[in-house]
Design a protein around this motif. Structure first.
Motif, PDB file in Angstrom:
ATOM      1  N   SER A  29      -0.560   3.808  38.778  1.00  0.00           N
ATOM      2  CA  SER A  29       0.084   4.759  37.795  1.00  0.00           C
ATOM      3  C   SER A  29      -0.710   5.791  37.194  1.00  0.00           C
ATOM      4  N   ARG A  32      -0.417   8.767  39.245  1.00  0.00           N
ATOM      5  CA  ARG A  32       0.858   9.392  39.091  1.00  0.00           C
ATOM      6  C   ARG A  32       0.988  10.230  37.844  1.00  0.00           C
ATOM      7  N   LEU A  33       0.244   9.807  36.984  1.00  0.00           N
ATOM      8  CA  LEU A  33       0.515  10.217  35.622  1.00  0.00           C
ATOM      9  C   LEU A  33      -0.199  11.572  35.329  1.00  0.00           C
ATOM     10  N   LYS A  34       0.597  12.553  34.672  1.00  0.00           N
ATOM     11  CA  LYS A  34      -0.003  13.894  34.498  1.00  0.00           C
ATOM     12  C   LYS A  34      -0.629  13.847  33.186  1.00  0.00           C
ATOM     13  N   ASP A  35      -0.030  13.117  32.138  1.00  0.00           N
ATOM     14  CA  ASP A  35      -0.657  13.075  30.706  1.00  0.00           C
ATOM     15  C   ASP A  35      -2.150  12.394  31.065  1.00  0.00           C
ATOM     16  N   LEU A  38      -2.803   9.070  29.187  1.00  0.00           N
ATOM     17  CA  LEU A  38      -2.384   7.985  29.736  1.00  0.00           C
ATOM     18  C   LEU A  38      -2.917   7.623  31.031  1.00  0.00           C
ATOM     19  N   LYS A  39      -3.472   8.753  31.817  1.00  0.00           N
ATOM     20  CA  LYS A  39      -4.016   8.645  32.780  1.00  0.00           C
ATOM     21  C   LYS A  39      -5.545   7.793  32.621  1.00  0.00           C
ATOM     22  N   CYS A  42      -4.912   3.895  31.739  1.00  0.00           N
ATOM     23  CA  CYS A  42      -4.688   3.212  32.857  1.00  0.00           C
ATOM     24  C   CYS A  42      -5.840   3.064  33.614  1.00  0.00           C
TER      25      CYS A  42
END
Length: 61
Positions: A29, A32-35, A38-39, A42
């Motif tokens: 995850s 894959r995250l751009k934010d 959130l990255k 995770c």
């Protein structure tokens, strides 16, 4: 040292498998995250799960 029952070993195996799965999912995850927040969240959670896995494994060894 006290013996571990087969049921307890199965529980420990389940916990280790869950921790391993969580590390993989959270790292996937995070990749894959751009934010960025959130990255980072995770990745932090993945690190915590990895630390828990390592701690349990170290205490068994």
């Amino acid at each position: 040292m006290q013996q571990i029952s087969s049921k307890e070993l199965m529980y420990i195996d389940d916990v280790l498998s869950l921790q391993e799965h969580m590390v993989k999912c959270l790292n996937d995850s995070a990749s894959r995250l751009k934010d960025q927040q959130l990255k980072a969240l995770c990745q932090n959670l993945a690190d915590r799960c990895q630390n828990s896995f390592n701690s349990i494994a170290r205490n068994l060894g």
